[in-house]
Scaffold this motif. Sequence first.
Motif, mmCIF file in Angstrom:
data_model
loop_
_atom_site.group_PDB
_atom_site.id
_atom_site.type_symbol
_atom_site.label_atom_id
_atom_site.label_comp_id
_atom_site.label_asym_id
_atom_site.label_seq_id
_atom_site.Cartn_x
_atom_site.Cartn_y
_atom_site.Cartn_z
ATOM 1 N N HIS A 124 -36.280 24.987 -4.693
ATOM 2 C CA HIS A 124 -37.335 25.997 -4.842
ATOM 3 C C HIS A 124 -37.655 26.610 -3.481
ATOM 4 O O HIS A 124 -37.397 26.008 -2.439
ATOM 5 N N ARG A 125 -38.254 27.776 -3.518
ATOM 6 C CA ARG A 125 -38.554 28.520 -2.293
ATOM 7 C C ARG A 125 -40.058 28.772 -2.193
ATOM 8 O O ARG A 125 -40.647 29.405 -3.060
ATOM 9 N N LEU A 126 -40.647 28.265 -1.126
ATOM 10 C CA LEU A 126 -42.028 28.610 -0.791
ATOM 11 C C LEU A 126 -41.989 29.672 0.297
ATOM 12 O O LEU A 126 -41.270 29.510 1.285
ATOM 13 N N ASN A 127 -42.775 30.743 0.141
ATOM 14 C CA ASN A 127 -42.735 31.802 1.147
ATOM 15 C C ASN A 127 -43.663 31.545 2.329
ATOM 16 O O ASN A 127 -43.829 32.396 3.206
ATOM 17 N N GLY A 128 -44.263 30.377 2.372
ATOM 18 C CA GLY A 128 -45.063 29.919 3.503
ATOM 19 C C GLY A 128 -44.941 28.407 3.565
ATOM 20 O O GLY A 128 -44.447 27.766 2.628
ATOM 21 N N GLN A 129 -45.399 27.827 4.651
ATOM 22 C CA GLN A 129 -45.198 26.389 4.800
ATOM 23 C C GLN A 129 -46.031 25.582 3.813
ATOM 24 O O GLN A 129 -47.128 25.975 3.428
ATOM 25 N N GLY A 130 -45.480 24.438 3.394
ATOM 26 C CA GLY A 130 -46.218 23.468 2.605
ATOM 27 C C GLY A 130 -46.866 22.462 3.527
ATOM 28 O O GLY A 130 -46.267 22.033 4.524
ATOM 29 N N THR A 149 -47.844 31.903 -0.835
ATOM 30 C CA THR A 149 -48.450 32.705 -1.906
ATOM 31 C C THR A 149 -47.491 32.936 -3.069
ATOM 32 O O THR A 149 -47.901 33.416 -4.116
ATOM 33 N N THR A 150 -46.213 32.606 -2.861
ATOM 34 C CA THR A 150 -45.251 32.684 -3.966
ATOM 35 C C THR A 150 -44.343 31.466 -3.950
ATOM 36 O O THR A 150 -44.089 30.871 -2.891
ATOM 37 N N VAL A 151 -43.864 31.103 -5.136
ATOM 38 C CA VAL A 151 -42.844 30.068 -5.299
ATOM 39 C C VAL A 151 -41.709 30.683 -6.109
ATOM 40 O O VAL A 151 -41.942 31.200 -7.214
ATOM 41 N N ASP A 152 -40.528 30.664 -5.564
ATOM 42 C CA ASP A 152 -39.366 31.294 -6.217
ATOM 43 C C ASP A 152 -39.641 32.759 -6.553
ATOM 44 O O ASP A 152 -39.181 33.284 -7.579
ATOM 45 N N GLY A 153 -40.438 33.397 -5.714
ATOM 46 C CA GLY A 153 -40.764 34.798 -5.922
ATOM 47 C C GLY A 153 -41.883 35.056 -6.907
ATOM 48 O O GLY A 153 -42.293 36.206 -7.093
ATOM 49 N N PRO A 155 -45.907 34.556 -8.228
ATOM 50 C CA PRO A 155 -47.217 34.320 -7.601
ATOM 51 C C PRO A 155 -47.718 32.897 -7.871
ATOM 52 O O PRO A 155 -47.900 32.499 -9.025
ATOM 53 N N HIS A 156 -47.896 32.136 -6.810
ATOM 54 C CA HIS A 156 -48.531 30.808 -6.847
ATOM 55 C C HIS A 156 -49.236 30.683 -5.520
ATOM 56 O O HIS A 156 -48.605 30.445 -4.491
ATOM 57 N N SER A 157 -50.517 30.841 -5.555
ATOM 58 C CA SER A 157 -51.293 31.023 -4.337
ATOM 59 C C SER A 157 -51.773 29.703 -3.763
ATOM 60 O O SER A 157 -52.819 29.187 -4.137
ATOM 61 N N ARG A 158 -50.947 29.125 -2.893
ATOM 62 C CA ARG A 158 -51.297 27.978 -2.047
ATOM 63 C C ARG A 158 -51.391 26.642 -2.785
ATOM 64 O O ARG A 158 -51.709 25.635 -2.167
ATOM 65 N N LEU A 159 -51.117 26.633 -4.081
ATOM 66 C CA LEU A 159 -51.094 25.388 -4.845
ATOM 67 C C LEU A 159 -50.144 25.564 -6.019
ATOM 68 O O LEU A 159 -50.241 26.543 -6.766
ATOM 69 N N ALA A 160 -49.203 24.616 -6.180
ATOM 70 C CA ALA A 160 -48.205 24.720 -7.241
ATOM 71 C C ALA A 160 -47.871 23.338 -7.764
ATOM 72 O O ALA A 160 -48.101 22.318 -7.091
ATOM 73 N N ALA A 161 -47.308 23.291 -8.972
ATOM 74 C CA ALA A 161 -46.923 22.035 -9.602
ATOM 75 C C ALA A 161 -45.469 22.101 -10.042
ATOM 76 O O ALA A 161 -44.967 23.167 -10.431
ATOM 77 N N PHE A 162 -44.789 20.942 -10.000
ATOM 78 C CA PHE A 162 -43.399 20.845 -10.411
ATOM 79 C C PHE A 162 -43.234 19.656 -11.350
ATOM 80 O O PHE A 162 -43.833 18.594 -11.134
ATOM 81 N N ASP A 163 -42.426 19.853 -12.381
ATOM 82 C CA ASP A 163 -42.125 18.805 -13.345
ATOM 83 C C ASP A 163 -41.036 17.910 -12.750
ATOM 84 O O ASP A 163 -39.942 18.381 -12.436
ATOM 85 N N THR A 164 -41.313 16.612 -12.590
ATOM 86 C CA THR A 164 -40.344 15.745 -11.919
ATOM 87 C C THR A 164 -39.142 15.416 -12.804
ATOM 88 O O THR A 164 -38.077 15.052 -12.286
ATOM 89 N N LYS A 165 -39.288 15.534 -14.130
ATOM 90 C CA LYS A 165 -38.155 15.251 -15.018
ATOM 91 C C LYS A 165 -37.152 16.395 -15.017
ATOM 92 O O LYS A 165 -35.935 16.184 -14.910
ATOM 93 N N GLY A 167 -37.429 19.123 -12.848
ATOM 94 C CA GLY A 167 -37.349 19.755 -11.537
ATOM 95 C C GLY A 167 -37.882 21.168 -11.510
ATOM 96 O O GLY A 167 -37.833 21.835 -10.476
ATOM 97 N N LYS A 168 -38.425 21.632 -12.630
ATOM 98 C CA LYS A 168 -38.836 23.026 -12.726
ATOM 99 C C LYS A 168 -40.270 23.244 -12.236
ATOM 100 O O LYS A 168 -41.116 22.357 -12.299
#
Length: 555
Positions: A124-130, A149-153, A155-165, A167-168
């Motif tokens: 995945h791509r974060l457009n700013g540092q985590g 402010t984006t994940v994979d292009g 909009p996800h503003s400074r907080l995001a979640a990913f499914d560990t099973k 990977g999405k």
Amino acid sequence: MSTRRNRRTHRSGMSGRGVRRTGAALAGGAALLGAAFVPVGSATADTAPPAGTPATMSADALPTWQVDGVVWSMATVGDTVYATGNFSKARPPGTKPGNAKEVTRQNLLAFSLSTGNLVTSFNHRLNGQGLRVVASPDGKRVYVGGEFTTVDGKPHSRLAAFDTKTGKLVDAFKPVVSNKVRAIAATGSTVYFGGNFFHVNGKARTRLAAVRAADGANIDSWRPTADDDEVFALALGPGGKTVLVGGRFQTLDGQKRVGVGAVHASNGALAPWRSRPIPAREGDEFSYVTDLQVQGDTVFGAADGEGHHWFDGRFAAKADGGDLVWLDNCYGATYSILPLGKTVYSVSHAHDCTSLGAFRETTPPTWHRTLAETAVPTGRDRGEPSENSEYRKQPTPTLLHWFPTLASGTFTKQYQGAWAITGNANIVALGGEFPSVNGKAQQGLVRFAVRAKAPNKAGPRAMGAPRASSSYGRITVRWTATWDMDNAALTYEVLRDGATKPIGKVTRTSTFWQTPSLSFTDTSAPKGSHTYKIRVRDALGNTYTTAASKAVKRR
């Protein structure tokens, strides 16, 4: 370039300013948990410790994929480590930047804790540092906070979640946070977070907020405030009834809570917190909490001090109520902490552990970036209290013998080694900006394992040739002990005239700051000229043999 800490390069203990000592055994109502403890000498444990002392990881650096920048935070779910920071590339262990197998990874990646291999399906791509990554209690999600402010292009503003099973990216979870997120704690239904923001989903919040895990919508009944400065760390208290808060603040919800406190998970109201491990700010000098980790009924905290002899170490407190268990006043900012059973690991740039009866300040300073300690108190502070401290002669843990060496990095211009630590009972992983480990190139990520899973090749350090002298028909061989990164007790075998069978042995413990003078008297040498070597051996069979002494005659 924006950095996680947004702070000047830290050199605690180097200022020429005088130090005003204000500590007392228990000052101003600061609570200390009564506990029985058994005094233990410092740095006696290792991969083969004495009975009753917890073992540490080995110092062998295990092959691990590398990054080209800095790792600020990591979290472990099963065998997968999720790492976030400020980087753009990842490459295999043992390779240089630009290697043909180097791949793009923009501020977020995952790798196997057991093998060190990159998890290629998580990309995945974060457009700013985590700045922070944590797992949900059931391990089904990881949450990442930071400055993006984006994940994979998307909009996800400074907080995001990913499914560990799968990977999405969890598209449904996308709260809009107005500024950086530095701290996260989650339950199955609620995500608590902190940082330096003032609006979430368009509603006013002051550096703390909670949203629904299902869709990122605000939980308006939870609105505590970090009134005057940033939040750096969050953790759930026992049973998820409280949220423990750490950072640079001096007040929470208008009440004095310097650097650490607790609020109720249900409604955000202040919860009891009785100890004061973080000293109150004085002008532009202060200490603050960088990390909080809960194990059982105890929370372990890491601290950074900005100013000469401001609290830089670690502390343990009861997670319910905050009574102090111990406080280690080593100087040299601590960035991340990991309790694993009876041992607590941390990463820092420690340079003075007088508090633990261990290494003292050197001139010029020397930095020790990995530490291990007992999880329970074993003695009392042997040094002077830090600036403006509430405590003097408080309980302290024992420093254990685990000293892999990390070189300082340059990426952040803060010249640190590791910034993050994670793992399980068998393997720990370190992340940061270091360019090498134990003198070998390894950038940004590395792993260490317990004795049963490690190559166990970290042996005694090189030492000089012994000195031999003859008197009254005897030859005395003298030498200065060496040390080993993960074994305190070393055996010195005395070899005569190039033989490989020792004529005598001496076993002693040593550390990098304490290498005793040793000797052996040879009473069986035939008359004539003799030379001697010392072969030093650790508990796992690693050896180093010195050059020969100058020849000496026995008459």
